[in-house]
Design an enzyme around this catalytic site. Structure first.
Site, PDB file in Angstrom:
ATOM      1  N   LYS A 204       0.819  -1.210   0.000  1.00  0.00           N
ATOM      2  CA  LYS A 204       0.000   0.000   0.000  1.00  0.00           C
ATOM      3  C   LYS A 204       0.853   1.261   0.000  1.00  0.00           C
ATOM      4  O   LYS A 204       2.041   1.253   0.289  1.00  0.00           O
ATOM      5  CB  LYS A 204      -0.991  -0.036   1.165  1.00  0.00           C
ATOM      6  CG  LYS A 204      -2.099  -1.052   0.894  1.00  0.00           C
ATOM      7  CD  LYS A 204      -3.277  -0.954   1.807  1.00  0.00           C
ATOM      8  CE  LYS A 204      -4.387  -1.893   1.306  1.00  0.00           C
ATOM      9  NZ  LYS A 204      -5.521  -1.949   2.252  1.00  0.00           N
ATOM     10  N   ARG A 243      -3.275 -10.173   4.628  1.00  0.00           N
ATOM     11  CA  ARG A 243      -3.646 -10.281   3.219  1.00  0.00           C
ATOM     12  C   ARG A 243      -2.490  -9.703   2.404  1.00  0.00           C
ATOM     13  O   ARG A 243      -2.199  -8.508   2.500  1.00  0.00           O
ATOM     14  CB  ARG A 243      -4.943  -9.502   2.967  1.00  0.00           C
ATOM     15  CG  ARG A 243      -5.458  -9.539   1.539  1.00  0.00           C
ATOM     16  CD  ARG A 243      -6.722  -8.686   1.422  1.00  0.00           C
ATOM     17  NE  ARG A 243      -7.274  -8.738   0.081  1.00  0.00           N
ATOM     18  CZ  ARG A 243      -6.893  -7.968  -0.924  1.00  0.00           C
ATOM     19  NH1 ARG A 243      -5.934  -7.068  -0.738  1.00  0.00           N
ATOM     20  NH2 ARG A 243      -7.457  -8.075  -2.121  1.00  0.00           N
TER      21      ARG A 243
END
Length: 276
Positions: A204, A243
Protein backbone atom coordinates in the site's frame (compact mmCIF):
# COMPACT_ATOMS: atom_id res chain seq x y z
CA UNK A 1 -4.21 -14.82 2.69
CA UNK A 2 -2.82 -14.59 -0.85
CA UNK A 3 -4.35 -12.01 -3.19
CA UNK A 4 -5.63 -12.99 -6.64
CA UNK A 5 -6.75 -9.85 -8.46
CA UNK A 6 -8.84 -10.79 -11.50
CA UNK A 7 -8.84 -7.15 -12.60
CA UNK A 8 -7.18 -4.99 -15.25
CA UNK A 9 -6.66 -2.00 -12.94
CA UNK A 10 -5.61 -2.99 -9.42
CA UNK A 11 -2.94 -0.69 -8.02
CA UNK A 12 -0.38 -3.41 -7.28
CA UNK A 13 -0.54 -5.77 -10.25
CA UNK A 14 -3.21 -4.39 -12.57
CA UNK A 15 -3.91 -6.77 -15.42
CA UNK A 16 -1.20 -9.27 -14.54
CA UNK A 17 -3.67 -11.98 -13.50
CA UNK A 18 -6.72 -10.76 -15.44
CA UNK A 19 -7.11 -13.78 -17.73
CA UNK A 20 -8.94 -16.56 -15.90
CA UNK A 21 -6.46 -19.33 -16.63
CA UNK A 22 -3.60 -17.09 -15.52
CA UNK A 23 -5.48 -16.13 -12.33
CA UNK A 24 -6.07 -19.79 -11.52
CA UNK A 25 -2.41 -20.63 -12.11
CA UNK A 26 -1.39 -17.69 -9.93
CA UNK A 27 -3.66 -18.89 -7.13
CA UNK A 28 -2.04 -22.32 -7.25
CA UNK A 29 1.39 -20.69 -7.17
CA UNK A 30 0.44 -18.72 -4.03
CA UNK A 31 -0.73 -21.95 -2.39
CA UNK A 32 2.59 -23.57 -3.24
CA UNK A 33 4.32 -20.62 -1.56
CA UNK A 34 2.38 -21.31 1.64
CA UNK A 35 -0.87 -19.35 1.46
CA UNK A 36 -3.62 -20.70 3.71
CA UNK A 37 -6.41 -18.78 1.99
CA UNK A 38 -6.81 -17.28 -1.48
CA UNK A 39 -8.65 -13.94 -1.64
CA UNK A 40 -10.16 -13.53 -5.10
CA UNK A 41 -11.41 -10.14 -6.24
CA UNK A 42 -12.96 -8.89 -9.46
CA UNK A 43 -13.25 -5.18 -8.66
CA UNK A 44 -10.40 -2.77 -7.94
CA UNK A 45 -10.83 -0.63 -4.83
CA UNK A 46 -7.74 1.53 -5.41
CA UNK A 47 -8.27 5.28 -4.83
CA UNK A 48 -10.25 6.75 -7.71
CA UNK A 49 -11.24 3.42 -9.26
CA UNK A 50 -14.57 3.24 -11.08
CA UNK A 51 -16.98 0.45 -10.18
CA UNK A 52 -17.45 -2.44 -12.58
CA UNK A 53 -20.89 -3.80 -13.45
CA UNK A 54 -22.38 -6.68 -11.52
CA UNK A 55 -22.29 -8.88 -14.61
CA UNK A 56 -18.60 -8.15 -15.19
CA UNK A 57 -17.66 -8.85 -11.59
CA UNK A 58 -19.51 -12.16 -11.65
CA UNK A 59 -17.85 -13.15 -14.92
CA UNK A 60 -14.41 -12.39 -13.52
CA UNK A 61 -14.77 -14.04 -10.13
CA UNK A 62 -17.01 -17.11 -10.26
CA UNK A 63 -15.03 -19.32 -12.69
CA UNK A 64 -11.80 -18.68 -10.75
CA UNK A 65 -13.51 -19.52 -7.45
CA UNK A 66 -14.96 -22.72 -8.92
CA UNK A 67 -11.61 -23.90 -10.26
CA UNK A 68 -9.59 -23.18 -7.12
CA UNK A 69 -12.24 -24.37 -4.66
CA UNK A 70 -12.52 -27.66 -6.59
CA UNK A 71 -8.88 -28.36 -5.74
CA UNK A 72 -9.63 -28.03 -2.02
CA UNK A 73 -8.36 -24.49 -1.52
CA UNK A 74 -9.92 -22.25 1.13
CA UNK A 75 -11.38 -19.37 -0.84
CA UNK A 76 -12.24 -15.85 0.25
CA UNK A 77 -13.97 -13.48 -2.16
CA UNK A 78 -13.29 -9.75 -2.04
CA UNK A 79 -16.63 -8.16 -2.92
CA UNK A 80 -19.05 -5.48 -1.74
CA UNK A 81 -22.00 -7.01 -3.59
CA UNK A 82 -24.34 -9.54 -1.98
CA UNK A 83 -25.16 -11.14 -5.33
CA UNK A 84 -21.49 -11.77 -6.06
CA UNK A 85 -21.06 -13.12 -2.53
CA UNK A 86 -23.98 -15.53 -3.03
CA UNK A 87 -22.62 -16.78 -6.36
CA UNK A 88 -19.12 -17.17 -4.91
CA UNK A 89 -20.42 -19.15 -1.94
CA UNK A 90 -22.32 -21.45 -4.29
CA UNK A 91 -19.11 -21.89 -6.28
CA UNK A 92 -17.20 -23.00 -3.17
CA UNK A 93 -16.01 -19.87 -1.33
CA UNK A 94 -15.93 -20.04 2.47
CA UNK A 95 -15.18 -16.41 3.39
CA UNK A 96 -16.59 -13.10 2.14
CA UNK A 97 -14.17 -10.18 2.49
CA UNK A 98 -16.27 -7.02 2.22
CA UNK A 99 -14.21 -3.84 2.31
CA UNK A 100 -17.39 -1.85 2.96
CA UNK A 101 -18.34 -3.78 6.09
CA UNK A 102 -21.85 -4.29 4.71
CA UNK A 103 -22.48 -0.63 3.94
CA UNK A 104 -22.23 -0.72 0.14
CA UNK A 105 -25.08 -3.18 -0.47
CA UNK A 106 -28.17 -3.30 1.79
CA UNK A 107 -28.60 -7.01 0.98
CA UNK A 108 -25.22 -7.95 2.46
CA UNK A 109 -26.17 -7.82 6.15
CA UNK A 110 -29.21 -10.15 5.73
CA UNK A 111 -27.03 -12.52 3.69
CA UNK A 112 -24.41 -12.64 6.44
CA UNK A 113 -27.11 -13.16 9.05
CA UNK A 114 -28.56 -16.09 7.10
CA UNK A 115 -25.30 -17.70 6.04
CA UNK A 116 -22.86 -20.09 7.67
CA UNK A 117 -19.71 -18.46 6.32
CA UNK A 118 -16.99 -16.26 7.77
CA UNK A 119 -17.29 -12.56 7.01
CA UNK A 120 -14.59 -9.89 7.10
CA UNK A 121 -15.98 -6.60 8.42
CA UNK A 122 -13.75 -3.78 7.20
CA UNK A 123 -13.73 -0.14 8.24
CA UNK A 124 -15.07 1.95 5.35
CA UNK A 125 -16.26 5.49 4.73
CA UNK A 126 -17.15 5.40 1.06
CA UNK A 127 -16.30 4.14 -2.41
CA UNK A 128 -12.93 4.66 -4.09
CA UNK A 129 -13.97 7.90 -5.77
CA UNK A 130 -14.74 9.67 -2.47
CA UNK A 131 -12.77 7.91 0.24
CA UNK A 132 -9.72 10.22 0.10
CA UNK A 133 -11.83 13.25 1.03
CA UNK A 134 -13.24 11.36 4.04
CA UNK A 135 -9.88 10.67 5.67
CA UNK A 136 -10.35 13.17 8.49
CA UNK A 137 -10.05 11.97 12.09
CA UNK A 138 -9.67 13.52 15.49
CA UNK A 139 -8.24 10.31 16.95
CA UNK A 140 -8.04 7.64 14.28
CA UNK A 141 -7.74 4.52 16.43
CA UNK A 142 -10.70 5.38 18.64
CA UNK A 143 -12.89 6.43 15.72
CA UNK A 144 -12.10 3.38 13.59
CA UNK A 145 -12.71 1.05 16.54
CA UNK A 146 -16.01 2.79 17.33
CA UNK A 147 -17.19 2.58 13.71
CA UNK A 148 -16.18 -1.08 13.48
CA UNK A 149 -18.02 -1.78 16.73
CA UNK A 150 -21.11 -0.20 15.21
CA UNK A 151 -20.91 -2.47 12.18
CA UNK A 152 -20.40 -5.55 14.37
CA UNK A 153 -23.39 -4.63 16.51
CA UNK A 154 -25.56 -4.13 13.42
CA UNK A 155 -24.56 -7.52 12.04
CA UNK A 156 -25.14 -9.34 15.32
CA UNK A 157 -28.49 -7.57 15.81
CA UNK A 158 -29.51 -8.82 12.36
CA UNK A 159 -28.70 -12.38 13.38
CA UNK A 160 -25.06 -12.87 12.33
CA UNK A 161 -22.98 -15.35 14.33
CA UNK A 162 -20.34 -13.31 16.21
CA UNK A 163 -17.93 -16.26 16.04
CA UNK A 164 -17.84 -15.95 12.25
CA UNK A 165 -16.99 -12.23 12.12
CA UNK A 166 -13.45 -10.99 11.42
CA UNK A 167 -12.44 -7.33 11.66
CA UNK A 168 -10.14 -5.34 9.36
CA UNK A 169 -9.18 -1.71 10.10
CA UNK A 170 -9.18 -0.94 6.37
CA UNK A 171 -5.64 0.39 5.99
CA UNK A 172 -5.54 2.85 3.10
CA UNK A 173 -9.33 3.19 2.90
CA UNK A 174 -10.09 6.80 3.89
CA UNK A 175 -6.80 6.94 5.80
CA UNK A 176 -3.60 8.85 5.16
CA UNK A 177 -0.12 7.47 5.82
CA UNK A 178 0.05 8.61 9.44
CA UNK A 179 -3.40 7.16 10.12
CA UNK A 180 -2.27 3.74 8.89
CA UNK A 181 0.78 3.72 11.16
CA UNK A 182 -1.32 4.79 14.15
CA UNK A 183 -3.75 1.94 13.49
CA UNK A 184 -0.91 -0.57 13.34
CA UNK A 185 0.43 0.85 16.59
CA UNK A 186 -3.07 0.53 18.09
CA UNK A 187 -3.65 -3.16 17.46
CA UNK A 188 -4.55 -3.73 21.12
CA UNK A 189 -7.67 -1.59 20.65
CA UNK A 190 -8.65 -3.60 17.58
CA UNK A 191 -8.13 -6.99 19.22
CA UNK A 192 -10.12 -5.75 22.22
CA UNK A 193 -13.20 -5.86 19.99
CA UNK A 194 -13.09 -9.62 20.62
CA UNK A 195 -12.88 -10.81 17.02
CA UNK A 196 -10.05 -12.14 14.85
CA UNK A 197 -8.15 -9.32 13.12
CA UNK A 198 -7.10 -9.27 9.46
CA UNK A 199 -4.44 -6.80 8.33
CA UNK A 200 -4.13 -5.71 4.69
CA UNK A 201 -1.00 -3.57 4.42
CA UNK A 202 0.46 -5.28 1.36
CA UNK A 203 2.13 -2.92 -1.13
CA UNK A 204 0.00 0.00 0.00
CA UNK A 205 0.87 3.62 -0.59
CA UNK A 206 1.95 4.37 2.98
CA UNK A 207 4.72 1.76 2.62
CA UNK A 208 5.75 3.37 -0.67
CA UNK A 209 5.91 6.76 1.03
CA UNK A 210 8.17 5.32 3.72
CA UNK A 211 10.53 3.80 1.16
CA UNK A 212 10.54 6.91 -1.02
CA UNK A 213 11.47 9.08 1.96
CA UNK A 214 14.46 6.79 2.53
CA UNK A 215 15.52 7.05 -1.12
CA UNK A 216 14.51 3.47 -1.95
CA UNK A 217 12.41 2.17 -4.85
CA UNK A 218 8.79 2.83 -3.98
CA UNK A 219 6.67 1.31 -6.76
CA UNK A 220 4.18 -1.32 -5.50
CA UNK A 221 6.25 -4.31 -6.64
CA UNK A 222 9.20 -3.06 -4.55
CA UNK A 223 7.16 -2.92 -1.34
CA UNK A 224 7.12 -6.65 -0.58
CA UNK A 225 10.01 -6.57 1.90
CA UNK A 226 8.33 -3.74 3.81
CA UNK A 227 5.10 -5.74 3.68
CA UNK A 228 6.86 -8.77 5.17
CA UNK A 229 8.21 -6.58 7.96
CA UNK A 230 4.66 -5.48 8.80
CA UNK A 231 3.60 -9.14 8.68
CA UNK A 232 6.26 -10.10 11.22
CA UNK A 233 5.21 -7.33 13.59
CA UNK A 234 1.46 -7.96 13.45
CA UNK A 235 1.91 -11.74 13.56
CA UNK A 236 4.01 -11.33 16.70
CA UNK A 237 1.08 -9.35 18.06
CA UNK A 238 -1.22 -12.31 17.38
CA UNK A 239 -3.46 -11.14 14.55
CA UNK A 240 -5.56 -13.77 12.80
CA UNK A 241 -4.25 -13.13 9.28
CA UNK A 242 -2.50 -10.93 6.77
CA UNK A 243 -3.65 -10.28 3.22
CA UNK A 244 -0.59 -10.13 0.92
CA UNK A 245 0.34 -10.15 -2.76
CA UNK A 246 3.69 -11.93 -2.36
CA UNK A 247 3.22 -14.90 -0.05
CA UNK A 248 6.65 -16.47 0.47
CA UNK A 249 8.20 -13.52 2.31
CA UNK A 250 5.23 -13.16 4.64
CA UNK A 251 5.19 -16.91 5.35
CA UNK A 252 8.81 -16.58 6.53
CA UNK A 253 7.85 -13.51 8.54
CA UNK A 254 5.08 -15.46 10.29
CA UNK A 255 7.56 -18.22 11.14
CA UNK A 256 9.88 -15.65 12.71
CA UNK A 257 7.01 -14.17 14.71
CA UNK A 258 5.89 -17.60 15.89
CA UNK A 259 9.41 -18.50 17.02
CA UNK A 260 9.66 -15.22 18.94
CA UNK A 261 6.27 -15.69 20.60
CA UNK A 262 7.19 -19.26 21.54
CA UNK A 263 10.45 -18.13 23.14
CA UNK A 264 8.66 -15.36 25.02
CA UNK A 265 6.03 -17.80 26.31
CA UNK A 266 8.74 -20.21 27.45
CA UNK A 267 10.52 -17.41 29.28
CA UNK A 268 7.31 -16.40 31.02
CA UNK A 269 6.47 -19.97 32.03
CA UNK A 270 10.00 -20.48 33.38
CA UNK A 271 9.86 -17.22 35.31
CA UNK A 272 12.76 -15.81 33.30
CA UNK A 273 11.00 -12.94 31.54
CA UNK A 274 13.42 -10.09 30.93
CA UNK A 275 16.57 -12.03 31.83
CA UNK A 276 19.53 -12.02 29.37
Amino acid sequence: MGVVNVTPDSFSDGGQWFEQDVAIAHGRHLLAQGADILDIGGESTRPGAERVSLAEELQRVVPVVEALAASGSVISVDTMRAEVAEAALEAGAEIINDVSGGLADPRMVPLVAAGGFRYVVSHWRGHADVMAERAGYGEVVGEVVAELRGRLEALVAAGADPARLIVDPGLGFAKNGADNWRLLAGLDALTALGHPVLIGASRKRFLGQLLEAAGAESLPVFRDRATAAVTALVAAHGVWGVRVHEVAGSVDAVRVAQALRSAQNEAISDGREGTP
